[in-house]
Each structure stands twice: as structure tokens, then as C-alpha cells.
Design an enzyme around this catalytic site. Sequence first.
Site, PDB file in Angstrom:
ATOM      1  N   LEU A   1       0.861  -1.181   0.000  1.00  0.00           N
ATOM      2  CA  LEU A   1       0.000   0.000   0.000  1.00  0.00           C
ATOM      3  C   LEU A   1       0.895   1.228   0.000  1.00  0.00           C
ATOM      4  CD1 LEU A   1      -2.763  -0.800   2.690  1.00  0.00           C
ATOM      5  CD2 LEU A   1      -2.936  -1.034   0.208  1.00  0.00           C
ATOM      6  N   ASP A   2       0.455   2.280  -0.669  1.00  0.00           N
ATOM      7  CA  ASP A   2       1.205   3.532  -0.632  1.00  0.00           C
ATOM      8  C   ASP A   2       1.336   4.018   0.813  1.00  0.00           C
ATOM      9  OD1 ASP A   2       1.226   3.442  -3.380  1.00  0.00           O
ATOM     10  OD2 ASP A   2      -0.448   4.839  -3.621  1.00  0.00           O
ATOM     11  N   ARG A   3       2.411   4.701   1.096  1.00  0.00           N
ATOM     12  CA  ARG A   3       2.689   5.154   2.463  1.00  0.00           C
ATOM     13  C   ARG A   3       1.535   5.930   3.103  1.00  0.00           C
ATOM     14  NH1 ARG A   3       8.514   6.669   4.822  1.00  0.00           N
ATOM     15  NH2 ARG A   3       7.892   6.731   6.998  1.00  0.00           N
TER      16      ARG A   3
ATOM     17  N   VAL B   1      -1.597   5.673   2.689  1.00  0.00           N
ATOM     18  CA  VAL B   1      -2.842   4.896   2.706  1.00  0.00           C
ATOM     19  C   VAL B   1      -2.864   3.999   3.942  1.00  0.00           C
ATOM     20  CG1 VAL B   1      -4.204   3.183   1.441  1.00  0.00           C
ATOM     21  CG2 VAL B   1      -2.930   4.940   0.191  1.00  0.00           C
TER      22      VAL B   1
END
Length: 224
Positions: A57-59, A61
Site C-alpha cells: 500500500l502507498d505510504r 494509505v
Amino acid sequence: MKVVYEDNHIIIVYKESGEIVQGDKTGDTPLSEMVKAYIKEKYAKPGMVFLGVVHRLDRPVSGLVMFARTSKALRRLNDMFRNGDIHKTYWAVVQDKPEEKEDVLEHWLVRNEEKNKSFAYYHEVPRSKKAILKYRLIGQSDNYYLLEVNLLTGRHHQIRCQLAAIDCPIKGDLKYGAKRSNPDGSISLLAHRLDFIHPVSKEHIVVESPLPQDNLWQNINFFD
């Protein structure tokens, strides 16, 4: 660290916004190392703990991240993610109401490595990859709307980019057109549900994330 599901082959944890799944140039402790330390202590494991990263997951998120605890599970989960056999559902808070209550979005995305950003087009262009998602409006608060999003493809920043392309950037996502940042640097995107057939036991597993503990999420009224 919140463990949401755990068995001999798989562990699913809740990632707070700001945490990284794997190590990067920042040197911050990644979630993968936290999970290894948890397993080592809980099961008093000697030596190195095996843990396979199967997705990220993107940081900024928050939400569910799955790891493999065995090499057998890692191989099978990698295949399942590649083939779309693990169904991921996201919740996104946006400030502007989409024109349609539910829709299928199709774009062609081009990733810019230098800017760490993707750009959406309505037709195929050089270096582009087709991106498809489904969304539906499932709730709202005084100032914001909650969309449930299902990915049909897996592209870089896909949800962030495609929602911005229909003038519904995710709250806090300055990179994709949000009006202001969130105080904690997060974006209001939650990896809410994982639905899959267990790679070893073949049991049907559905895991849902808790809601973030802040007023934005807690004050959303869900539609019937």
C-alpha cells in the site's frame, strides 16, 4: 500493529497511514519487520523468521496488508494476486460528489517515475497501461462523500489517479488535486476488505479493516 487475521500460512495486519510495507531509502522501520518481530516473539521462533511480501500500500494509505508466513503460501499468493483471484475493496473519502452514483472507469495510465505520479488519458498513448475500476457511492458526511472502489486492474496510484480524473480527488491527496492536506499527512483512502480462497486450506476468507479512529471516518453516515 493490529493483527486482523492469522493462521499458519498467512497473516493480515492493519497498516496505519505513514507506515511503509517494505524498507526504503528513508530507513524507517517497515511493517514487514514489525510483523517478523511479532511472529518471533509470539511463537518463540529461533533464528530468522520467514515472511513474504505479496502486495503493498502507498505510504499515506491505511488498511489491510497481507503477508505470507510460508514459502508455499508466498508462491500461491503471488499467483493469485497476478491472476486477480484476491479481491480487494477500498473506501475513499472525496470532497466532490461524482456525477454518477456508481460507474466503471476506464483510463490509460502513464507512470512518471521522476514525479512518482501517474497521468490518466481516455485513449491509448505511448507507454500507457489500461486501468479499470468500479465505484459506488455508499455514504456521506456534512462535507464529504464515501466511495467504495473495486480494482479490476492493478496500476500505479490507480485509484488516486482515476478518481482525480473525474474531478473527485481523494481527501488530503495534494499530488492528485486535493484542495488541502490532512493534518497527519495521510490521504483518506482505506484498504477495507480482502476476499479470497485460502491458498492452502481452500477455505473462503473475507477480512475487513477497522475504520481509522478520527472524526472524518467516524462521522460518515452509511446509506442503507
